[in-house]
Structures are given as structure tokens and as C-alpha cells.
Write a protein that holds these residues in place. Structure first.
Motif, PDB file in Angstrom:
ATOM      1  N   THR A  53       0.894  -1.287  -0.004  1.00 46.07           N
ATOM      2  CA  THR A  53       0.113   0.020  -0.010  1.00 46.07           C
ATOM      3  C   THR A  53       1.004   1.081  -0.184  1.00 46.07           C
ATOM      4  O   THR A  53       2.042   1.228   0.004  1.00 46.07           O
ATOM      5  N   ARG A  54       0.400   2.490   0.062  1.00 46.76           N
ATOM      6  CA  ARG A  54       0.868   3.739   0.201  1.00 46.76           C
ATOM      7  C   ARG A  54       0.537   4.533   1.141  1.00 46.76           C
ATOM      8  O   ARG A  54      -0.947   4.727   1.336  1.00 46.76           O
ATOM      9  N   PHE A  55       1.061   5.093   2.295  1.00 43.09           N
ATOM     10  CA  PHE A  55       0.722   5.565   3.435  1.00 43.09           C
ATOM     11  C   PHE A  55       1.990   6.404   3.972  1.00 43.09           C
ATOM     12  O   PHE A  55       3.226   6.156   3.424  1.00 43.09           O
ATOM     13  N   ASN A  56       1.655   7.437   4.795  1.00 38.04           N
ATOM     14  CA  ASN A  56       2.582   8.223   5.448  1.00 38.04           C
ATOM     15  C   ASN A  56       2.355   8.203   7.047  1.00 38.04           C
ATOM     16  O   ASN A  56       1.409   7.931   7.673  1.00 38.04           O
ATOM     17  N   VAL A  57       3.768   8.098   7.592  1.00 33.92           N
ATOM     18  CA  VAL A  57       3.892   7.896   9.091  1.00 33.92           C
ATOM     19  C   VAL A  57       4.655   9.199   9.589  1.00 33.92           C
ATOM     20  O   VAL A  57       5.852   9.482   8.987  1.00 33.92           O
ATOM     21  N   TRP A  58       3.942   9.908  10.417  1.00 33.96           N
ATOM     22  CA  TRP A  58       4.667  11.117  11.013  1.00 33.96           C
ATOM     23  C   TRP A  58       4.765  10.872  12.634  1.00 33.96           C
ATOM     24  O   TRP A  58       3.897  10.206  13.196  1.00 33.96           O
ATOM     25  N   MET A  59       6.107  11.251  13.088  1.00 31.06           N
ATOM     26  CA  MET A  59       6.298  10.797  14.363  1.00 31.06           C
ATOM     27  C   MET A  59       6.972  12.205  15.175  1.00 31.06           C
ATOM     28  O   MET A  59       7.924  12.438  14.511  1.00 31.06           O
ATOM     29  N   TYR A  60       6.592  12.362  16.464  1.00 23.69           N
ATOM     30  CA  TYR A  60       7.211  13.544  17.071  1.00 23.69           C
ATOM     31  C   TYR A  60       7.056  13.110  18.614  1.00 23.69           C
ATOM     32  O   TYR A  60       5.870  13.218  19.097  1.00 23.69           O
ATOM     33  N   GLN A  61       8.047  12.856  19.143  1.00 24.55           N
ATOM     34  CA  GLN A  61       7.896  12.484  20.492  1.00 24.55           C
ATOM     35  C   GLN A  61       7.137  11.025  20.824  1.00 24.55           C
ATOM     36  O   GLN A  61       7.457  10.329  20.072  1.00 24.55           O
ATOM     37  N   ASP A  62       6.089  11.118  21.523  1.00 29.08           N
ATOM     38  CA  ASP A  62       5.298   9.999  21.385  1.00 29.08           C
ATOM     39  C   ASP A  62       3.898   9.974  20.825  1.00 29.08           C
ATOM     40  O   ASP A  62       3.176   9.245  21.022  1.00 29.08           O
ATOM     41  N   GLN A  63       3.883  11.118  20.053  1.00 25.14           N
ATOM     42  CA  GLN A  63       2.598  11.316  19.046  1.00 25.14           C
ATOM     43  C   GLN A  63       2.937  10.699  17.576  1.00 25.14           C
ATOM     44  O   GLN A  63       4.102  10.992  16.968  1.00 25.14           O
ATOM     45  N   VAL A  64       2.117   9.852  17.194  1.00 22.13           N
ATOM     46  CA  VAL A  64       2.019   9.413  15.922  1.00 22.13           C
ATOM     47  C   VAL A  64       0.732   9.627  14.905  1.00 22.13           C
ATOM     48  O   VAL A  64      -0.091   9.529  15.388  1.00 22.13           O
ATOM     49  N   ARG A  65       1.104   9.801  13.615  1.00 19.48           N
ATOM     50  CA  ARG A  65      -0.175  10.063  13.015  1.00 19.48           C
ATOM     51  C   ARG A  65       0.052   9.401  11.617  1.00 19.48           C
ATOM     52  O   ARG A  65       1.279   9.598  10.814  1.00 19.48           O
ATOM     53  N   VAL A  66      -0.965   8.609  11.158  1.00 21.84           N
ATOM     54  CA  VAL A  66      -0.914   7.639   9.883  1.00 21.84           C
ATOM     55  C   VAL A  66      -1.801   8.160   8.956  1.00 21.84           C
ATOM     56  O   VAL A  66      -3.170   8.248   9.468  1.00 21.84           O
ATOM     57  N   THR A  67      -1.393   8.499   7.592  1.00 26.60           N
ATOM     58  CA  THR A  67      -2.290   8.853   6.474  1.00 26.60           C
ATOM     59  C   THR A  67      -2.051   7.931   5.653  1.00 26.60           C
ATOM     60  O   THR A  67      -1.341   7.626   4.909  1.00 26.60           O
ATOM     61  N   LEU A  68      -3.401   7.505   5.125  1.00 33.86           N
ATOM     62  CA  LEU A  68      -3.536   6.314   4.080  1.00 33.86           C
ATOM     63  C   LEU A  68      -4.072   7.079   2.755  1.00 33.86           C
ATOM     64  O   LEU A  68      -4.923   7.652   2.764  1.00 33.86           O
ATOM     65  N   VAL A  69      -2.931   6.680   1.805  1.00 39.06           N
ATOM     66  CA  VAL A  69      -3.268   6.979   0.392  1.00 39.06           C
ATOM     67  C   VAL A  69      -4.057   6.058  -0.418  1.00 39.06           C
ATOM     68  O   VAL A  69      -4.735   6.231  -1.409  1.00 39.06           O
ATOM     69  N   GLU A  70      -3.454   4.716  -0.254  1.00 42.88           N
ATOM     70  CA  GLU A  70      -3.802   3.845  -1.170  1.00 42.88           C
ATOM     71  C   GLU A  70      -3.804   2.311  -0.532  1.00 42.88           C
ATOM     72  O   GLU A  70      -2.724   2.052   0.570  1.00 42.88           O
ATOM     73  N   GLY A  71      -4.826   1.552  -0.710  1.00 43.23           N
ATOM     74  CA  GLY A  71      -4.636   0.346   0.037  1.00 43.23           C
ATOM     75  C   GLY A  71      -5.323   0.245   1.318  1.00 43.23           C
ATOM     76  O   GLY A  71      -6.551   0.958   1.558  1.00 43.23           O
ATOM     77  N   SER A  72      -4.927  -0.390   2.382  1.00 48.21           N
ATOM     78  CA  SER A  72      -5.576  -0.803   3.580  1.00 48.21           C
ATOM     79  C   SER A  72      -4.333  -1.174   4.496  1.00 48.21           C
ATOM     80  O   SER A  72      -3.458  -1.696   4.264  1.00 48.21           O
ATOM     81  N   VAL A  73      -4.525  -0.530   5.727  1.00 46.00           N
ATOM     82  CA  VAL A  73      -3.765  -0.760   6.941  1.00 46.00           C
ATOM     83  C   VAL A  73      -4.392  -1.118   8.251  1.00 46.00           C
ATOM     84  O   VAL A  73      -5.547  -0.536   8.316  1.00 46.00           O
ATOM     85  N   LEU A  74      -3.747  -1.704   8.984  1.00 45.76           N
ATOM     86  CA  LEU A  74      -4.228  -2.006  10.353  1.00 45.76           C
ATOM     87  C   LEU A  74      -3.331  -1.100  11.318  1.00 45.76           C
ATOM     88  O   LEU A  74      -2.276  -1.635  11.460  1.00 45.76           O
TER      89      LEU A  74
END
Length: 333
Positions: A186-207
Motif C-alpha cells: 500500500t501507500r501511506f505516510n507515518v509522522w512521529m514527534y516524541q510520543d505522538q504518531v499520525r498515519v495517513t493512508l493514500v492507497e490500499g489498507s492498513v491496520l
């Protein structure tokens, strides 16, 4: 650092020492004297630190073995037989660690390869060992390890955009913070700062799971969805990606702040800074900021904030800049 050439025997001795210290730092009967001796050995030579770090990565036991917090040393010249040396040391670890005694490649515990990548002053595009493509944002670092039953990435800091090679038999796991993202392709973005995480999904599927130990409680994302979590969250917070979302603007070299409160904007800004900006109080955090900035010049944004917002800068005892609202008494620092 001046480069030097070591013999194979000298490299093997350092690698064996790194394996020994991994075992002792993990042992329940490790003494204070041993910990002091380890610290002295670790700090005595950048190559010692490099080998100890490499040992942790090969075995993927960073969650179980103590890690020395220090800047990564510059790459050093390495002999062709390095993998044999590491494999020998790994065998020593297998014998020494009770947890490892029943493990290995066939049991899915030992990776047969690992790679570490960093992006410092510019965005970097890399190809992992399985063929997956990754874009690394500024100041980002990840480690890729290939196991028998899965492919595993540990995002140590920063942000990465993944285009994962499809392989249903070998799931692709991205560990970030206390949680993880599981995919097959799939295609996705993972952003992390200290203990914060954000996942943005562009294509496919993620868990997305907010805790390594609670993967069964993961949230399934479909394209156009975003999940966020921080340390201690039982589940990730899931939402549709807003129409004005600019999470992927960094791939074009931009940081877009769309009328965000300083509370929400500072993690996005601080991700690029050596000394994160702090807030004096909640009232200061409620102020809003907008604009488009080059990610390579975010450090120049901080001194300009008093020109666009009713704030002034002070400094706390740790040397971090602090934003204070004009007209309010500064918080104790």
C-alpha cells in the motif's frame, strides 16, 4: 574523524565485546560495576558504540536491551567479513540469552538482513531490501529488518512515506512510538514527534495499533482516512482526512499551517528543530497561526513569530525558547 584500518581480528574482538555487553546489560545479575565498565567501553571509541548499536538492530531487541543515548558515529571502514563477524557474535548471543535460545531465522526471531537509513538536511528517497520505496523527511531515521514471516521497519524519528511492495505472505510492519502499522502492500505516510504518531493512508489498507502488545485492537484504515495515537492510548483515534489536510506537503518541501492553534502547530514545527519551542500557558497555545514554509527553513520561523503574533520569546532553564502572550505574566521557568 580520522579513518583507520583495523585487522579482521581487531574487528572480531570489538564485535565479540559488543555481544558480551549485550548479554550482560540484559542479565538480571548485572552489577553497577559492570554497567560502569560498559559505559567506559562504549564511550572509549566510536566504533564500540557503532558495533553495540548494530548488535541491537540485528537482533531487533531494542525494547529489551538498554540503549546508550548518543549521537550516531560517522561511518567507519569495514572489512568484507563483517557479516561473518556479526553472525558469530549473534551466535554468542543465542547461547547467552534465555529468550534467544529457542529462536533463530526458522522461528521468525532472527532477521537475515537489516538496513539503516537517515535523512538529515534534505528529503531522501530509498529502496528497502524487499523493493519497497520510502521517502524520508528531514531529520528522519529508520531501520529495516527482514524476517522469515514479516518485514519490519522501525521509525526511530521523523517522518516517512511508504510505497510497499505487495507480498501477502510477508506482512510489512512499521513500528512508530508505542504502536505499529501493518500492511501487505500500500501507500501511506507515518509522522512521529516524541510520543505522538499520525498515519495517513493514500492507497490500499492498513491496520493501526496504538500499542505493540495490543495489535488485536487495531483500527482498519481505508484510503482517505487518518489515525493518530500517543503513548498510553488504548486505541488510535481515526477520522477522515479533511479536505484542507496538508500532511503530505513535506514531499514538496513545504510545511503548511492552516490556521492552527499553537498547541497543534508546535509539534509540526518542533519536529524540525533541535530545541523545541514551548508554550508558557494555555492562553498562548490557543493563539492561531497560518502560512506556508520551506521545511529546510523552519528554524527561521521561530524568531519571526513575535512579528506575526501577539507573543514574545523567553528561554527556560533547559535552553528552550518559550512563547508568552503579550500582556500576561510569564510562567515560572
Amino acid at each position: 574523524m580520522t579513518e583507520r584500518t583495523l585487522s579482521e581480528a581487531e574487528y572480531d574482538a570489538i564485535t565479540d565485546a559488543a555481544a558480551h555487553w549485550c548479554m550482560r546489560m540484559h542479565a538480571a545479575d548485572c552489577t553497577d560495576a559492570e554497567r560502569l565498565a560498559f559505559r567506559q567501553w562504549h564511550d572509549a571509541d566510536p566504533l564500540h558504540a557503532f558495533e553495540y548499536e548494530a548488535m541491537l538492530e540485528i537482533w531487533d531487541v531494542a525494547d529489551h536491551l538498554p540503549r546508550i543515548e548518543s549521537a550516531p558515529p560517522a561511518p567507519l571502514p569495514r572489512p568484507r567479513s563483517r557479516w561473518r563477524s556479526l553472525a558469530t557474535a549473534a551466535a554468542v548471543l543465542v547461547v547467552g540469552l534465555p529468550l534467544a535460545a529457542y529462536t533463530g531465522w526458522n522461528l521468525g526471531w532472527l532477521a537475515n538482513s537489516y538496513e539503516r537509513f537517515e535523512a538529515d538536511a534534505s528529503v531522501r528517497r530509498i529502496t528497502l531490501g524487499d523493493g519497497s520505496q520510502v521517502e524520508l523527511n528531514l531529520g528522519s531515521e529508520l531501520v529495516f529488518a527482514n524476517y522469515k514471516n514479516e518485514r519490519r521497519v522501525t521509525l526511530k524519528r521523523g517522518e516517512a512515506f511508504f510505497e510497499v511492495s505487495h507480498d501477502t505472505q510477508h506482512p510489512f510492519i512499521v513500528r512508530a512510538g508505542q504502536g505499529q502499522v501493518r500492511v501487505t502492500g500500500t501507500r501511506f505516510n507515518v509522522w512521529m514527534y516524541q510520543d505522538q504518531v499520525r498515519v495517513t493512508l493514500v492507497e490500499g489498507s492498513v491496520l493501526v495499533a496504538s500499542n505493540h502488545a495490543l495489535t488485536q485492537n487495531g483500527s482498519r484504515l481505508t484510503p482517505g482516512m487518518q489515525a493518530s495515537y500517543k503513548a498510553g492510548d488504548f486505541q488510535a483515534q481515526v477520522r477522515e482526512i479533511p479536505a484542507d489536510d496538508n500532511s503530505l506537503a513535506w514531499r514538496n518541501g513545504k510545511l503548511v499551517l492552516n490556521n492552527l492553534t499553537l498547541t497543534d502547530a508546535l509539534p509540526l514545527i518542533n519536529r524540525y528543530l533541535d530545541h523545541p519551542v514551548m508554550l508558557a500557558d494555555n492562553n498562548t497555545g490557543a493563539l492561531r497561526i497560518g502560512g506556508i514554509y520551506n521545511i529546510s527553513e523552519v528554524k527561521n520561523l521561530v524568531p519571526s513569530l513575535p512579528k506575526v503574533l501577539p507573543v514574545y520569546l523567553t528561554q527556560n532553564k533547559d535552553g528552550n525558547p518559550v512563547l508568552n502572550t503579550i500582556g500576561q505574566r510569564p510562567a515560572n521557568q
